[in-house]
Design an enzyme around this catalytic site. Structure first.
Site, short mmCIF file in Angstrom:
data_model
loop_
_atom_site.label_atom_id
_atom_site.label_comp_id
_atom_site.label_asym_id
_atom_site.label_seq_id
_atom_site.Cartn_x
_atom_site.Cartn_y
_atom_site.Cartn_z
N GLN A 16 -48.16 -16.51 -21.33
CA GLN A 16 -48.53 -15.16 -21.57
C GLN A 16 -49.29 -14.43 -20.39
O GLN A 16 -49.15 -12.94 -20.21
CB GLN A 16 -49.96 -15.40 -22.49
N GLU A 137 -55.21 -20.58 -21.05
CA GLU A 137 -56.39 -19.79 -21.37
C GLU A 137 -57.78 -20.40 -21.17
O GLU A 137 -58.60 -19.85 -20.74
CB GLU A 137 -55.96 -19.04 -22.73
N ASP A 166 -55.79 -15.31 -19.78
CA ASP A 166 -54.09 -14.92 -19.55
C ASP A 166 -53.93 -13.51 -19.29
O ASP A 166 -53.86 -13.05 -18.39
CB ASP A 166 -53.54 -15.26 -20.80
N GLY A 241 -77.90 -6.75 -22.35
CA GLY A 241 -77.80 -5.75 -21.35
C GLY A 241 -79.15 -4.63 -21.42
O GLY A 241 -80.03 -5.31 -21.91
N GLY A 242 -78.80 -3.65 -20.83
CA GLY A 242 -79.99 -2.62 -20.67
C GLY A 242 -80.32 -2.34 -22.06
O GLY A 242 -81.63 -2.01 -22.22
N1 COA Z 1 -34.55 -22.75 -13.41
C1 COA Z 1 -34.72 -24.00 -13.12
N2 COA Z 1 -36.18 -24.57 -13.26
C2 COA Z 1 -36.80 -23.80 -13.74
C3 COA Z 1 -36.64 -22.14 -13.96
C4 COA Z 1 -35.28 -21.95 -13.79
N3 COA Z 1 -35.09 -20.63 -14.02
N4 COA Z 1 -37.89 -21.84 -14.04
C5 COA Z 1 -38.83 -22.74 -14.11
N5 COA Z 1 -38.06 -23.89 -13.76
C6 COA Z 1 -38.75 -25.11 -13.50
C7 COA Z 1 -39.63 -25.18 -12.43
O1 COA Z 1 -38.86 -25.17 -11.30
C8 COA Z 1 -40.69 -26.38 -12.42
O2 COA Z 1 -39.91 -27.53 -12.33
P1 COA Z 1 -40.52 -28.46 -11.15
O3 COA Z 1 -41.99 -28.77 -11.59
O4 COA Z 1 -39.77 -29.71 -11.38
O5 COA Z 1 -40.70 -27.91 -9.97
C9 COA Z 1 -40.81 -26.23 -14.36
O6 COA Z 1 -39.78 -25.58 -14.65
C10 COA Z 1 -41.95 -25.28 -14.46
O7 COA Z 1 -43.06 -25.98 -14.44
P2 COA Z 1 -44.44 -25.41 -14.92
O8 COA Z 1 -44.80 -23.82 -14.52
O9 COA Z 1 -45.48 -26.30 -14.10
O10 COA Z 1 -44.29 -25.58 -16.27
P3 COA Z 1 -45.32 -26.60 -17.45
O11 COA Z 1 -44.77 -25.94 -18.58
O12 COA Z 1 -45.53 -27.67 -16.88
O13 COA Z 1 -46.71 -25.85 -17.09
C11 COA Z 1 -48.28 -24.13 -17.12
C12 COA Z 1 -47.01 -24.56 -17.79
C13 COA Z 1 -48.74 -22.58 -17.95
C14 COA Z 1 -49.63 -24.82 -17.26
C15 COA Z 1 -48.17 -23.74 -15.58
O14 COA Z 1 -47.02 -22.96 -15.41
C16 COA Z 1 -49.29 -23.24 -14.86
O15 COA Z 1 -50.27 -23.72 -14.57
N6 COA Z 1 -49.02 -21.64 -14.51
C17 COA Z 1 -49.94 -21.06 -13.84
C18 COA Z 1 -51.19 -20.68 -14.65
C19 COA Z 1 -50.76 -19.75 -15.78
O16 COA Z 1 -50.23 -18.81 -15.75
N7 COA Z 1 -51.26 -20.35 -16.91
C20 COA Z 1 -51.17 -19.56 -18.26
C21 COA Z 1 -50.10 -19.72 -18.98
S1 COA Z 1 -50.43 -18.34 -20.42
#
Ligand code: COA
Length: 407
Positions: A16, A137, A166, A241-242
């Site tokens: 998101q 979130e 988000d 608030g105010g």
């Molecule tokens: N091709 C190949 N691999 C891909 C890719 C692509 N096009 N796009 C993503 N990936 C891989 C990444 O390389 C990563 O792999 P690695 O960990 O081996 O390096 C993996 O997919 C993605 O990891 P990640 O983003 O950590 O996914 P997750 O599902 O484990 O975690 C979140 C999800 C949201 C917790 C995490 O992305 C996060 O903390 N994001 C930042 C904060 C955020 O935006 N959170 C709000 C979400 S609404």
């Protein structure tokens, strides 16, 4: 002509926070190319209502974008990405910490490829002690000051339905990206834009840190709480608030039959007349904000004795006719059916090639010279041929890339 016409955004966002940012950029006129893994943004499949069709979770956050697939863990994928970066003005991502570096694209490398690139990242946290943690979130709400200040004094901390962690962070990211694009006009250089969800929520909870410091000088008199320690308490529906405010009940007493009423100093006389207690307008016990402050609960009780006898729409009309600020609690059903929101383009109908028509929330940014035309979200890889064709990838190679799992 749209405000961001000619700006190419390479959108590696998912879930998101990131998609909410890039959707706004698309609505402002940028060409947003969403780069997804070959299995796609996970939200395409989450919370599905129609089997086999992109979920509303996805379609409501990815309108007006084009979609390409690319396996960033394949060598050919990295080569193609290198070419894509050269054509981009902005790269946006919100993977877990370090994911893009692990793909082989550090900020240094990206700058070498395209010195004019604006590279924006959304993470849960800043570079301090929480930097390696993933975030969602409500984690941001928990760690940014929202949960501690939401709820009633005698209950647990509460999450708010507004997606401040988000989508709230997404909006902050848009501000950073636009500023970086503007600065690039002078410097001819891109720059790094980093936004953390904890920071964005804290920014939105700014007034609660105001109150934290005010505590050093005594109780917070605008809060309904009777006792205070050294932390800002949860204060239910008090505005804090105010100007005092509270949600009071209306007829017929359903879960959303409430109206939020603010009592400005000038509002007390008309309110006292409307509620049938005109004598309170000049009663020294009630006439001034100072006199009412210690008994705000009693004041709203008096107002509720009147509102409970009328439906929230009647109360809205009566109070607004007297220029008293108020707002009925509108349910999600009422919002999606609200005629004025539809007329204003805030609830819009979108036609999706597989699910048919659905409603989405339109753009809250309304620019006189850059009108928003909300169009469907793309199917996974719908624009592979179009975008990779631009890079000179032939139809034959495209088929081979598909067979080899590169796209
Ligand atoms: N091709 C190949 N691999 C891909 C890719 C692509 N096009 N796009 C993503 N990936 C891989 C990444 O390389 C990563 O792999 P690695 O960990 O081996 O390096 C993996 O997919 C993605 O990891 P990640 O983003 O950590 O996914 P997750 O599902 O484990 O975690 C979140 C999800 C949201 C917790 C995490 O992305 C996060 O903390 N994001 C930042 C904060 C955020 O935006 N959170 C709000 C979400 S609404």
């Amino acid at each position: 002509m749209k405000a961001l016409e000619g700006v190419r955004v390479l959108d590696m966002t998912h879930v998101q926070s990131g998609p909410s940012a890039t959707q706004l950029l698309a609505w402002l006129g940028a060409d947003v190319v969403k780069l997804e893994s070959t299995t796609g943004d996970i939200t395409r499949q989450q919370l599905r209502d129609v089997p086999g069709v992109d979920s509303l979770y996805f379609t409501m956050l990815n309108c007006n974008k084009r979609s390409i697939t690319l396996n960033m863990k394949s060598e050919r994928g990295k080569e193609i990405f290198t070419e894509l970066v050269k054509t981009a003005d902005v790269l946006v991502e919100n993977f877990g910490p370090g994911a893009v570096d692990r793909m082989g694209f550090t900020w240094e490398r990206l700058q070498e490829l395209n010195p004019r690139l604006v590279y924006a990242s959304i993470k849960g946290f800043g570079p301090g002690r929480y930097r390696a943690f993933k975030a969602y979130e409500v984690i941001a709400q928990a760690m940014g000051g929202s949960m501690t200040t939401t709820g009633f004094e005698d209950g647990p901390p509460l999450a708010t339905g507004a997606q401040i962690g988000d989508s709230g962070t997404g909006i902050h990211a848009v501000a950073g990206i636009l500023a970086a694009l503007y600065q690039r006009q002078t410097t001819n250089r891109g720059q790094r834009v980093q936004v953390a969800m904890q920071h964005a929520v804290l920014n939105l909870c700014r007034v609660k840190l105001r109150d934290q410091q005010r505590l050093a000088h005594g109780p917070l008199r605008e809060y309904p709480n009777k006792t205070f320690n050294d932390e800002v308490p949860r204060s239910g529906n008090a505005s804090g608030g105010g100007q005092p405010g509270w949600a009071v009940r209306c007829a017929p007493g359903g879960p959303n039959d409430y109206i939020y009423v603010i009592v400005q100093p000038v509002g007390w006389k008309p309110i006292s007349e409307i509620i049938g207690r005109p004598e309170l307008a000049d009663d020294p016990e009630w006439a001034t904000p100072e006199a009412r402050l210690p008994k705000l609960d009693k004041m709203f009780q008096l107002i509720e004795e009147w509102t409970i006898r009328h439906d929230k729409w009647t109360v809205l009309d009566r109070l607004n006719a007297a220029n008293v600020p108020c707002g009925p609690i509108l349910s999600t059903k009422e919002l999606i059916e609200d005629e004025s929101l539809r007329e204003e383009g805030m609830v819009v109908t979108v036609d999706h090639p597989e699910r048919g028509e659905f409603f989405t929330v339109g753009s809250p940014l309304q620019l006189s010279d850059s009108p928003v035309d909300v169009r469907t979200s793309p199917l996974l890889g719908e624009h592979n041929q179009e975008i990779y064709g631009e890079l000179g990838v032939s139809a034959d190679e495209l088929a081979e890339l598909k067979t080899n799992g590169v796209i």
